[in-house]
Every structure is written in C-alpha cells, then in structure tokens.
Design an enzyme around this catalytic site. Structure first.
Site, PDB file in Angstrom:
ATOM      1  N   LYS A  13       5.706  -1.828 -10.497  1.00 12.78           N
ATOM      2  CA  LYS A  13       4.704  -0.792 -10.086  1.00 12.78           C
ATOM      3  C   LYS A  13       5.463   0.459 -10.520  1.00 12.78           C
ATOM      4  O   LYS A  13       4.781   1.243 -11.006  1.00 12.78           O
ATOM      5  CB  LYS A  13       4.236  -0.786  -8.655  1.00 12.78           C
ATOM      6  CG  LYS A  13       3.273  -2.007  -8.397  1.00 12.78           C
ATOM      7  CD  LYS A  13       2.354  -1.840  -7.206  1.00 12.78           C
ATOM      8  CE  LYS A  13       3.512  -1.588  -5.870  1.00 12.78           C
ATOM      9  NZ  LYS A  13       4.313  -2.815  -5.408  1.00 12.78           N
ATOM     10  N   ARG A  88      -3.018  -0.258  -0.018  1.00 10.93           N
ATOM     11  CA  ARG A  88      -2.281  -1.737  -0.086  1.00 10.93           C
ATOM     12  C   ARG A  88      -3.154  -2.668   0.967  1.00 10.93           C
ATOM     13  O   ARG A  88      -2.723  -3.692   1.304  1.00 10.93           O
ATOM     14  CB  ARG A  88      -1.000  -1.416   0.821  1.00 10.93           C
ATOM     15  CG  ARG A  88       0.162  -1.577  -0.392  1.00 10.93           C
ATOM     16  CD  ARG A  88       1.387  -1.227   0.298  1.00 10.93           C
ATOM     17  NE  ARG A  88       2.693  -1.930  -0.243  1.00 10.93           N
ATOM     18  CZ  ARG A  88       3.613  -0.831  -1.004  1.00 10.93           C
ATOM     19  NH1 ARG A  88       3.171  -0.048  -1.216  1.00 10.93           N
ATOM     20  NH2 ARG A  88       4.744  -1.706  -1.244  1.00 10.93           N
TER      21      ARG A  88
HETATM   22  P1  AMP Z   1       7.253   0.445  -2.133  1.00  9.75           P
HETATM   23  O1  AMP Z   1       8.075   1.536  -2.513  1.00  9.75           O
HETATM   24  O2  AMP Z   1       5.839   0.681  -2.766  1.00  9.75           O
HETATM   25  O3  AMP Z   1       7.690  -0.778  -2.079  1.00  9.75           O
HETATM   26  O4  AMP Z   1       7.046   0.668  -0.575  1.00  9.75           O
HETATM   27  C1  AMP Z   1       8.043   0.864   0.358  1.00  9.75           C
HETATM   28  C2  AMP Z   1       7.555   0.491   1.846  1.00  9.75           C
HETATM   29  O5  AMP Z   1       6.808   1.613   2.128  1.00  9.75           O
HETATM   30  C3  AMP Z   1       6.491  -0.596   2.158  1.00  9.75           C
HETATM   31  O6  AMP Z   1       7.417  -1.720   2.312  1.00  9.75           O
HETATM   32  C4  AMP Z   1       5.932  -0.166   3.233  1.00  9.75           C
HETATM   33  O7  AMP Z   1       6.458  -0.028   4.361  1.00  9.75           O
HETATM   34  C5  AMP Z   1       5.710   1.395   3.032  1.00  9.75           C
HETATM   35  N1  AMP Z   1       4.477   1.636   2.058  1.00  9.75           N
HETATM   36  C6  AMP Z   1       4.409   2.346   0.986  1.00  9.75           C
HETATM   37  N2  AMP Z   1       3.138   2.098   0.571  1.00  9.75           N
HETATM   38  C7  AMP Z   1       2.498   1.955   1.770  1.00  9.75           C
HETATM   39  C8  AMP Z   1       0.944   1.977   1.935  1.00  9.75           C
HETATM   40  N3  AMP Z   1       0.005   2.053   1.024  1.00  9.75           N
HETATM   41  N4  AMP Z   1       0.643   1.503   3.227  1.00  9.75           N
HETATM   42  C9  AMP Z   1       1.536   0.959   4.340  1.00  9.75           C
HETATM   43  N5  AMP Z   1       2.862   1.034   3.863  1.00  9.75           N
HETATM   44  C10 AMP Z   1       3.304   1.734   2.669  1.00  9.75           C
END
Ligand code: AMP
Length: 220
Positions: A13, A88
């Site tokens: 992503k 999410r």
């Molecule tokens: P990512 O960088 O997208 O892999 O996100 C890292 C972490 O941020 C995830 O494992 C969640 O703990 C938190 N996170 C990111 N986006 C969301 C979201 N839309 N809803 C809830 N937690 C989020």
C-alpha cells in the site's frame, strides 16, 4: 478523485500509494505513517495509539473516525486524496462514506492490493524505510549500495518496530478479523478493483496506472 488503497500488511500500500500520488498529483495520506508521527511527537492521539500499534492491533475506531473527520476538513484535500491504510474496519468505512456524502462526495476507486500471507510476511521481514525521504525499500529484492543507507537520498534506513515476526502474525489476525469484512463491504458496492501485488513492482505499477487512467477518464 478519491482513491482508497486496501490490502493486508505487506501488500504494498505505502509503495504504490506514493507512486499513485506522483502519477496523479493527488496528496497521499497514510494513516499508519501519521499515527507513527503522532506517537513520536507524543500527541494525545499518539499516546492513545501507541499501545495498540506496539501490540499489532488496530487503533480503536472512535479515534480513527475523529482523525479522518478532522483531516477531510482540510482544504488541501478538496481536489482529492489517496488514502492508504484507512479505512480498516466496517465502522470506519461506514463513517468515511457518511463524511464524504455530507460533502457531496464519494469514493471513485477502491483498490485492493492482493497478496498471499506468506509473500507479504516475507516482504515485511526485509522491509526498511528511509528516515529522511520516507522511501520504502525491500532488501531481499534489492540490497542497498551502502548497507543501512538509502540509495535514493543517503538517509539512514530504519526497520519499523512492528515488522517483527510475532507482531506481523498479530497484524494478520487483525486483518482477517476486522479488515476482510470491510473488503467485502466495498466489494459489493461498485468502483472496486483488485490487483495482484505478488509480482514485480514495475508490472504492478503499470497495471495501477492503466486502471487510474481509466477511472480518471470515466470521472472527468
Ligand atoms: P500501517 O503503517 O498501515 O501498517 O499501520 C501500522 C499500524 O497503525 C497498524 O498496525 C495499526 O495499529 C495502526 N493503524 C493504521 N491505520 C489504522 C486504521 N485505519 N485503523 C486502526 N489502526 C490503524
């Protein structure tokens, strides 16, 4: 144009959102990146989010919905946005739809980046991010010329705290439990496309560009 990028951890992503932003000129917002910044700065949201992020679980919907509401009020996003990592969960998707509808807007493209869990986990374990320019590199696919240093800008490379095997497993559990039902919510509603990202990054990029050009021609 409003584009949502969905996919499991490690699906690509962040990498592809940055490329889509370059291609379309639209701003790219990564919820994960913004949360990591908030954690580092110890803001109110950061303090609340940290324990969830460290545990590989999702930050509660109420915080994320308050965050997106404030974000969408910023005029910077009037011409469109590439949202990476948000929504999410089903409540986040429903909340986003309501906020957009209140502004007379709707998503133009919901793009699922699809990958097997094994391939995604392998990627996460060899992923590093540049602390200076934010570029995401995969050391298994392409080692840096100078170990630990970003080929693109010379910045220092960092490994995300949650890119360790145990937390990766937990993030996949959350994905299956909370995000897969949300993917079904969007799948049934049109403007939904899937691209297999378990391929060379340039082939994926070209497919995404072709798709965006089609969507942009249809919406203009
Ligand atoms: P990512 O960088 O997208 O892999 O996100 C890292 C972490 O941020 C995830 O494992 C969640 O703990 C938190 N996170 C990111 N986006 C969301 C979201 N839309 N809803 C809830 N937690 C989020």
């Amino acid at each position: 144009m409003i584009v949502l990028l969905l996919g499991a951890p490690g699906a690509g992503k962040g990498t592809h959102a940055a490329r889509i932003a370059d291609h379309t000129g639209l701003p790219h917002v990564s919820s994960g990146e913004l949360l990591r910044g908030a954690v580092e700065r110890k803001t109110e949201l950061g303090v609340k989010a940290k324990e969830h992020m460290d545990a590989g679980s999702l930050v509660p919907d109420e915080f994320m919905l308050a965050w997106i509401e404030e974000l969408l009020d910023d005029s910077v996003y009037e011409s469109g946005i590439i949202l990476d990592g948000f929504p999410r969960t089903v409540p986040q998707a429903e909340g986003l739809d309501k906020l957009l509808a209140a502004k007379g807007l709707a998503t133009d493209l919901v793009l699922l980046l699809d990958i097997t869990q094994d391939a995604a986990a392998e990627r996460l374990l060899s992923r590093v991010t540049c602390g200076k320019c934010g570029a995401i590199h995969n050391l298994a696919q392409k080692p840096m010329e100078v170990p630990g240093i970003c080929d693109a800008c010379g910045g220092e490379l960092e490994t995300r705290a949650d890119d360790v095997r145990e937390t990766i497993e937990k993030r996949f559990v959350e994905f299956r439990k909370q995000t897969e039902p949300m993917i079904e919510y969007y799948r049934s509603r049109g403007n939904f496309e899937t691209i297999n990202t378990n391929r060379a990054v340039d082939a994926v990029r070209q497919d995404i560009r072709d798709l965006l050009d089609r969507v942009s021609a249809a919406t203009s």
